[in-house]
Design a protein around this motif. Structure first.
Motif, PDB file in Angstrom:
ATOM      1  N   SER B  24       0.973  -1.260  -0.136  1.00 53.76           N
ATOM      2  CA  SER B  24      -0.065   0.148   0.108  1.00 53.76           C
ATOM      3  C   SER B  24       0.981   1.584  -0.016  1.00 53.76           C
ATOM      4  CB  SER B  24      -0.844  -0.047   1.248  1.00 53.76           C
ATOM      5  OG  SER B  24      -1.843  -1.129   1.347  1.00 53.76           O
ATOM      6  N   MET B  25       0.674   1.976  -1.028  1.00 56.32           N
ATOM      7  CA  MET B  25       1.661   3.197  -1.045  1.00 56.32           C
ATOM      8  C   MET B  25       0.789   4.263  -1.885  1.00 56.32           C
ATOM      9  SD  MET B  25       4.701   2.353  -3.358  1.00 56.32           S
ATOM     10  CE  MET B  25       5.394   3.776  -3.411  1.00 56.32           C
ATOM     11  N   GLY B 223       8.939  -9.243  -2.309  1.00 55.73           N
ATOM     12  CA  GLY B 223       7.701  -9.063  -2.620  1.00 55.73           C
ATOM     13  C   GLY B 223       7.127  -8.082  -1.630  1.00 55.73           C
ATOM     14  N   GLU B 224       7.696  -7.541  -0.808  1.00 59.43           N
ATOM     15  CA  GLU B 224       7.056  -6.841   0.472  1.00 59.43           C
ATOM     16  C   GLU B 224       7.701  -5.219   0.268  1.00 59.43           C
ATOM     17  OE1 GLU B 224       6.283  -8.193   4.623  1.00 59.43           O
ATOM     18  OE2 GLU B 224       6.989 -10.199   3.524  1.00 59.43           O
ATOM     19  N   LEU B 225       6.580  -4.269   0.469  1.00 62.84           N
ATOM     20  CA  LEU B 225       7.102  -2.989   0.548  1.00 62.84           C
ATOM     21  C   LEU B 225       7.682  -2.793   1.920  1.00 62.84           C
ATOM     22  CD1 LEU B 225       7.142  -0.043  -0.471  1.00 62.84           C
ATOM     23  CD2 LEU B 225       4.950   0.270   0.380  1.00 62.84           C
ATOM     24  N   VAL B 226       9.068  -2.489   2.006  1.00 64.54           N
ATOM     25  CA  VAL B 226       9.600  -2.281   3.351  1.00 64.54           C
ATOM     26  C   VAL B 226       9.264  -0.986   3.532  1.00 64.54           C
ATOM     27  CG1 VAL B 226      11.760  -2.554   4.307  1.00 64.54           C
ATOM     28  CG2 VAL B 226      11.161  -4.197   2.664  1.00 64.54           C
ATOM     29  N   GLU B 227       9.837   0.014   3.104  1.00 66.86           N
ATOM     30  CA  GLU B 227       9.667   1.336   3.220  1.00 66.86           C
ATOM     31  C   GLU B 227       9.493   2.231   2.229  1.00 66.86           C
ATOM     32  OE1 GLU B 227      13.151   2.240   5.540  1.00 66.86           O
ATOM     33  OE2 GLU B 227      12.755   4.236   5.565  1.00 66.86           O
ATOM     34  N   LYS B 233      15.489  11.410   2.691  1.00 62.35           N
ATOM     35  CA  LYS B 233      15.431  10.979   3.888  1.00 62.35           C
ATOM     36  C   LYS B 233      15.903   9.425   3.966  1.00 62.35           C
ATOM     37  CE  LYS B 233      12.300  10.068   7.876  1.00 62.35           C
ATOM     38  NZ  LYS B 233      12.217   8.508   7.636  1.00 62.35           N
ATOM     39  N   LEU B 234      15.057   8.616   2.811  1.00 63.67           N
ATOM     40  CA  LEU B 234      15.358   7.231   2.656  1.00 63.67           C
ATOM     41  C   LEU B 234      16.815   6.756   2.599  1.00 63.67           C
ATOM     42  CD1 LEU B 234      13.004   4.470   1.486  1.00 63.67           C
ATOM     43  CD2 LEU B 234      14.927   4.567   0.428  1.00 63.67           C
ATOM     44  N   PHE B 235      17.392   7.562   1.715  1.00 63.03           N
ATOM     45  CA  PHE B 235      18.953   7.328   1.612  1.00 63.03           C
ATOM     46  C   PHE B 235      19.962   7.491   2.662  1.00 63.03           C
ATOM     47  CE2 PHE B 235      17.349   6.424  -2.899  1.00 63.03           C
ATOM     48  CZ  PHE B 235      18.275   5.368  -3.200  1.00 63.03           C
ATOM     49  N   THR B 236      19.443   9.031   3.382  1.00 64.52           N
ATOM     50  CA  THR B 236      20.576   9.158   4.522  1.00 64.52           C
ATOM     51  C   THR B 236      19.842   8.451   5.873  1.00 64.52           C
ATOM     52  OG1 THR B 236      19.046  11.062   4.680  1.00 64.52           O
ATOM     53  CG2 THR B 236      20.884  11.426   3.345  1.00 64.52           C
ATOM     54  N   ASN B 237      18.751   8.298   6.020  1.00 63.27           N
ATOM     55  CA  ASN B 237      18.192   8.073   7.237  1.00 63.27           C
ATOM     56  C   ASN B 237      17.046   7.232   7.365  1.00 63.27           C
ATOM     57  OD1 ASN B 237      17.891   8.087  10.078  1.00 63.27           O
ATOM     58  ND2 ASN B 237      16.771   9.813  10.100  1.00 63.27           N
ATOM     59  N   PRO B 238      17.301   5.927   6.806  1.00 67.05           N
ATOM     60  CA  PRO B 238      16.222   5.001   6.420  1.00 67.05           C
ATOM     61  C   PRO B 238      15.570   4.469   7.925  1.00 67.05           C
ATOM     62  CG  PRO B 238      18.162   3.821   6.056  1.00 67.05           C
ATOM     63  CD  PRO B 238      18.495   5.179   6.231  1.00 67.05           C
ATOM     64  N   GLU B 239      14.294   4.219   8.017  1.00 61.92           N
ATOM     65  CA  GLU B 239      13.672   3.634   9.106  1.00 61.92           C
ATOM     66  C   GLU B 239      13.898   2.249   9.511  1.00 61.92           C
ATOM     67  OE1 GLU B 239       9.516   4.825   9.050  1.00 61.92           O
ATOM     68  OE2 GLU B 239      10.129   6.879   8.811  1.00 61.92           O
ATOM     69  N   GLN B 240      13.803   1.542   8.380  1.00 60.99           N
ATOM     70  CA  GLN B 240      14.080  -0.019   8.524  1.00 60.99           C
ATOM     71  C   GLN B 240      15.502  -0.446   8.198  1.00 60.99           C
ATOM     72  OE1 GLN B 240      11.562  -1.986   9.162  1.00 60.99           O
ATOM     73  NE2 GLN B 240      10.278  -0.216   9.038  1.00 60.99           N
ATOM     74  N   LYS B 241      15.962  -1.563   9.010  1.00 64.40           N
ATOM     75  CA  LYS B 241      17.262  -1.925   9.056  1.00 64.40           C
ATOM     76  C   LYS B 241      17.579  -2.819   7.670  1.00 64.40           C
ATOM     77  CE  LYS B 241      20.782  -4.014  11.123  1.00 64.40           C
ATOM     78  NZ  LYS B 241      21.494  -4.696   9.948  1.00 64.40           N
ATOM     79  N   GLN B 242      16.542  -3.272   7.026  1.00 61.04           N
ATOM     80  CA  GLN B 242      16.739  -3.956   5.636  1.00 61.04           C
ATOM     81  C   GLN B 242      17.031  -2.866   4.621  1.00 61.04           C
ATOM     82  OE1 GLN B 242      12.943  -5.994   5.478  1.00 61.04           O
ATOM     83  NE2 GLN B 242      13.774  -7.730   5.227  1.00 61.04           N
ATOM     84  N   THR B 243      16.218  -1.903   4.634  1.00 63.52           N
ATOM     85  CA  THR B 243      16.728  -0.779   3.712  1.00 63.52           C
ATOM     86  C   THR B 243      18.174  -0.162   4.068  1.00 63.52           C
ATOM     87  OG1 THR B 243      14.344   0.074   4.266  1.00 63.52           O
ATOM     88  CG2 THR B 243      15.817   1.400   2.822  1.00 63.52           C
TER      89      THR B 243
END
Lengths: 332, 252, 279
Positions: B24-25, B223-227, B233-243
């Motif tokens: 969902s996004m 197959g899953e939307l991680v983040e 923000k995503l590239f400098t400070n991602p929320e998820q470990k996987q990212t």
């Protein structure tokens, strides 16, 4: 955003509230087109079913009168007196086709091997396309050559020789007519060789290089490589090609009709005239007047159809198993 | 910013394989959204479900909603052909129609659907080619075969072809993966410009590219939307470990 | 050491046998071809292309009516057979589920192995009997049954060679599937499809057996679809089995013309096929 074609209304301008999803027009185009293709594709099945059904229905009168077995084993064919037996025709077809295949198979496989394994690629391709081109010559032209060139030669040279020297064998007893079983066998052989050769060639080309290299690496000679790797691998495909050739030979009409002499008799002799199933249909059908005569010819057609269907199904299964993907560039 | 396209619990199955699992996004209007992730993570599958390209794949099943301007494009009675008009697509390998000239390729969307007036066609071809900065390079040989162009030119031609039918959303499936660095740079500049007019969604395996061209980035894994969120923000400070593991190159 | 020599001897012996087999195969084929050329060339003249056959035993004349008849038969058979073959192939390659496609493909292969005289019998019962007479139409129908599986299989093969990326490119432009299939997929496969059609035409051009009791043949000019019509293969057959030398000469000439036509067709087909590969 002014669209330039007649279906602009399908496009929703940005900011516009109500979207039109217009479905009918498009969907019906696809529906219609698919319908057409479905119709044509399934008509292939319908044709095959129709062919079998028509033949069956038309031969019912004779099936009722003589029964299946009675018709097949009867050897008397007398349209005037209403007596019909198909055995001489069945015999003629089977005997001529099998003899022709007996000669054609080693020649074809040998040629296919020579083309694929021994000749340089270019020369092999040339010979192969020559053979294929000759496979395209129509049956009636082989018949023309057969009756005007081969038959006189058989009559004057070959058959007298065979009768003189091997006359004690049942195969060569009789008078040298020229036309007859020998002529039919030879012409069938000439006609089936290109088919079997070109399909066998495709089969042999499909043998993976690694199979051959494995044999070569063991120090095998070329023949040993062919025997160890190529032939075992291509076995079922070549068998398919031969059976397909058999189907062709059994169904072959014109050339055989022109050289076999058209005399229904049960004889082992190659020099005697004979008759085949397709030939009797070709010769008598247009002039058949009685209902029973037509039905008898139809039943001969039905038997012919049954035999060729079985032969073809067998051949296709063998060939498909080789090419695996149903696309398989193997055709006749 | 307005959400142009929204995924609501999108699931895609191919036979038994579950390729996209409940994503969902939102894809904001007039901006570039990048979808990244290792190969096989379902990013192309997501992209292709946005213009219903899976409709023709035997065994493919799409569930959930994809909402375009407030309406579910998978709802009954919605014509995929009309959807594809509004949501164009550019593919991984440049795929101009080989039998057509450059001119015919640009106008293909119209020609394949029927007739188009000559003058209008000329106008559309020129503006579309200008749009992708190809006009000056090809204006003297519009009638020559499209396959004579270089890979980068071909890809720009494909973009021009897509732009010509005036879509609202442009999907790009790794549009630069078959191109050399210079051609790639040109396409990236082009994407930058395209967002003024279109909503661009780009799938890429190249993280630098995603960082350079996109405003929003979504990261898919298995197959899953991680983040997903603002690219910076995503590239400098991602929320998820996987990212973080992925963008720092620890896997994938 | 002895074993090795033996093995090499066997190798050479077998190679020799294969070579002999090839020569044995080529010899009669070469003979047939040589006779057609030799006898045909000495018999073909302008009359052959402009006159109808002479009465039995008379010299001169030609097969003009047969050529026109054959052309008409081929045209009608193509009109019946090509759409079925091409659109059937479209179904197999663009729509069909794998199982039903396999069944149809198999049926087509089997159909192509049905003896051609049988198609004549079927056309007889389906058209000649209800129409109460032999007709060109029945002949064309019989020929189309032979044509369909050939066109179907070659077209399908060609459609499968069209890369999916082209279909997708068109679909992504909002072109419906049916237009995509017609204008992109079939268009791209056009050369290959043409090859298949030409080969099918070459095949039916020489077919005789299906015409024996459908088109029947005609001594004179006829272009009516509902009446018996002359055809070259039928004329060659009838003249070949006749006892007259003059008719034999006509048969040879006909054979030459037919063979040249068929070789031209298959060469054209091959060059189409080759051009397809290069582009």
């Amino acid at each position: 955003m002014s669209g330039g074609w007649d279906t602009t209304e399908e496009f929703v301008k940005p900011g516009q509230e109500a979207h039109q999803w217009k479905i009918e027009k498009r969907a019906s185009g696809d529906f219609l087109f698919k319908g057409v293709t479905v119709f044509f594709a399934f008509s292939i099945l319908a044709i095959l079913a129709l062919v079998a059904m028509e033949m069956y229905v038309e031969s019912l009168p004779i099936i009722h009168k003589f029964g299946w077995w009675g018709f097949v084993k009867g050897s008397d064919w007398d349209p005037v007196n209403g007596s019909f037996g198909a055995l001489p025709y069945i015999w003629g077809s089977v005997y001529s086709s099998i003899l022709a295949l007996l000669f054609a198979t080693p020649l074809s496989v040998g040629t296919a091997l020579f083309i694929t394994e021994i000749l340089p690629h270019r020369v092999g391709g040339l010979v192969a396309s020559l053979v294929e081109l000759l496979a395209a010559i129509p049956s009636v032209i082989y018949g023309l050559w057969g009756i005007l060139v081969m038959v006189p030669w058989l009559q004057k040279t070959v058959e007298p020789f065979l009768i003189d020297h091997f006359g004690s064998l049942p195969f060569f007893q009789g008078a040298p007519y020229g036309v007859g079983m020998l002529a039919a066998v030879l012409i069938l052989m000439i006609m089936t060789v290109p088919i079997i050769t070109s399909i066998s060639k495709e089969v042999l080309l499909a043998v993976p290089q690694s199979q051959k290299e494995a044999a070569i690496a063991l120090g095998a000679t070329r023949w040993e490589m062919i025997r160890m790797s190529v032939l075992p691998y291509g076995k079922s495909g070549i068998l398919g090609a031969v059976i397909l050739g058999l189907g062709r030979a059994i169904g072959e009409t014109m050339a055989v009709t022109m050289v076999i002499g058209n005399t229904p008799q049960l004889s082992l002799s190659l020099v005697n005239p004979a008759y085949t199933m397709p030939s009797v249909i070709a010769n008598e059908f247009a002039e058949a007047t009685s209902k029973l005569h037509t039905a008898a010819l139809m039943e001969i057609g039905l038997i012919l159809l049954g035999v060729t269907l079985i032969v073809n199904i067998l051949a296709r299964l063998l060939l498909w198993s080789v090419s695996r993907n149903e696309k398989g560039g193997i055709r006749q | 910013m307005n959400a142009k396209v929204q995924l609501e619990n999108l699931n895609v199955h191919f036979g038994k394989a579950h390729a996209v699992k409940g994503a969902s996004m939102e894809f904001p209007e007039n901006s570039v959204t990048a979808i990244i992730g290792p190969s096989g993570c379902g990013k192309s599958t997501v992209l292709r479900s946005i213009n219903r390209m899976h409709d023709l794949t035997p065994g493919a099943q799409v569930t959930g909603k994809i909402v375009l301007d407030g309406r579910d494009i998978y709802e009954k009675g919605c014509d995929p052909v009309a959807i594809r008009r509004r949501i164009g697509m550019v593919f991984q390998k440049p795929n101009p129609f080989p039998a057509m000239s450059i001119y015919d390729n640009v106008i293909a969307g119209y020609k394949l659907n029927g007739r188009v007036k000559r003058a209008e066609a000329d106008e559309i071809v020129e503006s579309s080619l200008r749009r992708v900065a190809l006009w000056d390079e090809v204006k003297d040989r519009l009638k020559s075969a499209a396959t004579n162009l270089s890979g980068g030119q071909q890809q720009r031609l494909c973009i021009a072809r897509t732009v010509a039918v005036k879509p609202e959303v442009i999907l790009m499936d790794e549009p630069c993966s078959a191109l050399d660095p210079i051609a790639t740079l040109k396409i990236e500049e082009l994407i930058e410009e395209l967002k003024e007019q279109y909503t661009v969604i780009i799938v890429t395996h190249n993280m630098q590219q995603a960082a350079r061209v996109s405003d929003t980035t979504a990261f898919f894994y298995l197959g899953e939307l991680v983040e997903y969120g603002d690219t910076k923000k995503l590239f400098t400070n991602p929320e998820q470990k996987q990212t973080e593991d992925y963008i720092t190159g620890r896997f994938g | 050491m002895k074993g090795l020599i033996l093995r090499h001897l066997k190798n050479h012996g077998m190679t020799l046998l294969m070579c002999l087999a090839t020569l044995t195969v080529l010899l009669p084929l070469g003979l047939v071809f040589a006779y057609i050329v030799k006898m045909g060339f000495s018999s073909v003249n302008a009359d052959f292309f402009t006159k109808i056959p002479p009465p039995p035993g008379e010299a001169g004349g030609g097969m003009a009516n047969g050529m026109v008849g054959s052309a008409l038969l081929i045209f009608c058979a193509s009109a019946l057979g090509i759409p079925v073959g091409v659109f059937g192939a479209v179904y197999l390659s663009e729509y069909g589920g794998s199982r039903i496609s396999t069944v149809i493909r198999f049926a087509a292969d089997v159909l192509s192995g049905v003896p051609s005289i049988i198609t004549g019998l079927v056309a007889y019962t389906l058209l000649v009997v209800p129409m109460k007479g032999f007709s060109a139409l029945a002949g064309a129908f019989a020929l189309s049954l032979i044509m369909i599986p050939i066109v179907l299989r070659t077209t399908e093969e060609q459609l499968k060679l069209v890369p999916n990326s082209l279909r997708e490119a068109s679909l992504a432009l909002g072109v419906p599937l049916w237009r995509t299939t017609l204008k992109v997929t079939l268009r791209s496969a056009l050369m290959g499809v043409t090859t298949g059609v030409l080969l099918a035409i070459a095949r039916i051009a020489g077919e005789t057996a299906p015409l024996l009791f459908t088109a029947l043949g005609n001594q004179f000019w006829s272009h009516k679809l509902t009446e018996p019509i002359a055809a070259m293969p039928l004329q060659i057959f009838n003249f070949a089995i006749s006892p007259y030398d003059d008719w034999h000469r006509l048969a040879w000439a006909g054979a030459l013309v037919l063979v040249v036509m068929m070789f031209t067709l298959s060469l054209a087909a091959r060059s189409f096929g080759a051009r397809k590969k290069h582009s």
